[in-house]
Write an enzyme that holds these catalytic residues in place. Sequence first.
Site, PDB file in Angstrom:
ATOM      1  N   LYS A  12       0.824  -1.212   0.000  1.00 56.11           N
ATOM      2  CA  LYS A  12       0.000   0.000   0.000  1.00 56.11           C
ATOM      3  C   LYS A  12       0.863   1.269   0.000  1.00 56.11           C
ATOM      4  O   LYS A  12       2.072   1.217   0.277  1.00 56.11           O
ATOM      5  CB  LYS A  12      -0.939  -0.042   1.218  1.00 56.11           C
ATOM      6  N   TYR A  52     -12.475  -2.449  -3.777  1.00 56.29           N
ATOM      7  CA  TYR A  52     -12.884  -2.642  -2.370  1.00 56.29           C
ATOM      8  C   TYR A  52     -14.407  -2.665  -2.207  1.00 56.29           C
ATOM      9  O   TYR A  52     -14.905  -2.447  -1.118  1.00 56.29           O
ATOM     10  CB  TYR A  52     -12.298  -1.532  -1.510  1.00 56.29           C
ATOM     11  N   ASN A 115      -1.888   0.224   6.949  1.00 54.80           N
ATOM     12  CA  ASN A 115      -1.347  -1.037   7.473  1.00 54.80           C
ATOM     13  C   ASN A 115      -0.490  -1.791   6.447  1.00 54.80           C
ATOM     14  O   ASN A 115      -0.300  -2.994   6.526  1.00 54.80           O
ATOM     15  CB  ASN A 115      -2.478  -1.911   8.028  1.00 54.80           C
ATOM     16  N   HIS A 118      -2.105  -5.434   1.589  1.00 52.57           N
ATOM     17  CA  HIS A 118      -3.392  -6.101   1.380  1.00 52.57           C
ATOM     18  C   HIS A 118      -3.100  -7.539   0.972  1.00 52.57           C
ATOM     19  O   HIS A 118      -2.126  -7.798   0.260  1.00 52.57           O
ATOM     20  CB  HIS A 118      -4.184  -5.431   0.247  1.00 52.57           C
ATOM     21  N   GLU A 129      -9.367 -10.995  -7.530  1.00 53.52           N
ATOM     22  CA  GLU A 129      -8.463  -9.849  -7.336  1.00 53.52           C
ATOM     23  C   GLU A 129      -7.277  -9.887  -8.302  1.00 53.52           C
ATOM     24  O   GLU A 129      -6.835  -8.849  -8.792  1.00 53.52           O
ATOM     25  CB  GLU A 129      -7.988  -9.808  -5.879  1.00 53.52           C
TER      26      GLU A 129
HETATM   27  O1  CDP Z   1      -7.002  -5.956   4.988  1.00 55.02           O
HETATM   28  P1  CDP Z   1      -7.777  -6.940   5.833  1.00 55.02           P
HETATM   29  O2  CDP Z   1      -8.392  -8.053   5.012  1.00 55.02           O
HETATM   30  O3  CDP Z   1      -6.987  -7.426   7.001  1.00 55.02           O
HETATM   31  O4  CDP Z   1      -8.992  -6.116   6.495  1.00 55.02           O
HETATM   32  P2  CDP Z   1     -10.458  -5.802   5.956  1.00 55.02           P
HETATM   33  O5  CDP Z   1     -11.395  -5.985   7.090  1.00 55.02           O
HETATM   34  O6  CDP Z   1     -10.743  -6.543   4.691  1.00 55.02           O
HETATM   35  O7  CDP Z   1     -10.407  -4.237   5.656  1.00 55.02           O
HETATM   36  C1  CDP Z   1      -9.810  -3.759   4.473  1.00 55.02           C
HETATM   37  C2  CDP Z   1      -8.943  -2.576   4.824  1.00 55.02           C
HETATM   38  O8  CDP Z   1      -9.766  -1.532   5.318  1.00 55.02           O
HETATM   39  C3  CDP Z   1      -7.933  -2.819   5.950  1.00 55.02           C
HETATM   40  O9  CDP Z   1      -6.732  -3.403   5.510  1.00 55.02           O
HETATM   41  C4  CDP Z   1      -7.711  -1.426   6.470  1.00 55.02           C
HETATM   42  O10 CDP Z   1      -6.737  -0.734   5.697  1.00 55.02           O
HETATM   43  C5  CDP Z   1      -9.051  -0.751   6.263  1.00 55.02           C
HETATM   44  N1  CDP Z   1      -9.809  -0.658   7.517  1.00 55.02           N
HETATM   45  C6  CDP Z   1      -9.913   0.574   8.158  1.00 55.02           C
HETATM   46  O11 CDP Z   1      -9.362   1.562   7.682  1.00 55.02           O
HETATM   47  N2  CDP Z   1     -10.614   0.672   9.340  1.00 55.02           N
HETATM   48  C7  CDP Z   1     -11.206  -0.414   9.878  1.00 55.02           C
HETATM   49  N3  CDP Z   1     -11.871  -0.286  11.022  1.00 55.02           N
HETATM   50  C8  CDP Z   1     -11.103  -1.667   9.240  1.00 55.02           C
HETATM   51  C9  CDP Z   1     -10.402  -1.764   8.051  1.00 55.02           C
HETATM   52 MG    MG Z   2      -9.870  -7.985   3.554  1.00 56.48          MG
END
Ligand code: CDP
Ligand code: MG
Length: 136
Positions: A12, A52, A115, A118, A129
Site C-alpha cells: 500500500k 474494495y 497497514n 493487502h 483480485e
Molecule cells: O485488509 P484486511 O483483510 O486485514 O482487512 P479488511 O477488514 O478486509 O479491511 C480492508 C482494509 O480496510 C484494511 O486493511 C484497512 O486498511 C481498512 N480498515 C480501516 O481503515 N478501518 C477499519 N476499522 C477496518 C479496516
Molecule cells: Mg480484507
Amino acid sequence: MSKTEQTLSIIKPDAVERNLIDEIKKIFLSNNLEIKDSKKIHITKDEAAEFYKVHQSKPFYSDLCAYLSSGPILVMVLEGKNAVALNRELMGATDPKAAGENTIRKLYGISIDKNSVHGSDSLDNAKKEINFFFQN
Ligand code: CDP
Ligand code: MG
C-alpha cells in the site's frame, strides 16, 4: 494436503512511500512464496472503489478508497503452497497493534488504515483480485 495456490498482495501507499518494497518482498521470498507477476501502479479513486466494493457499506469505505489511490502501490501475484492463508499469516492482523510478532503489519504498519499490505482472504477472492489487476 497443501496445494499450490496464487494470491494477490498489494504493498500500500504508506509502505511504497517509505521504500519498504524490497523488505516486504524478502519476507514473501524467504517464506516459500514466489512473485509470479508484479507492477507498480497508481490507481484512481474509482478503481479503488471497484476493488474494495465488498466494503461499500462500511464507515471506513470512502477513506479506504481515497487512501489506496493516494499514491503508487505495488500489486503482486504470489504463488506457493497454501499461498492465500500463508500470505494472511505473514501479513498479521488488520490492526498493526493486534498483529503478531514479526508479521509485516507489526513490523511496518502505522495504523489500522495505513497497514502497509493487502492480501486476498480466500481462494475465490484471490482469483477475482488477480484478474482485476492482471488481465492476460
Ligand atoms: O485488509 P484486511 O483483510 O486485514 O482487512 P479488511 O477488514 O478486509 O479491511 C480492508 C482494509 O480496510 C484494511 O486493511 C484497512 O486498511 C481498512 N480498515 C480501516 O481503515 N478501518 C477499519 N476499522 C477496518 C479496516
Ligand atoms: Mg480484507
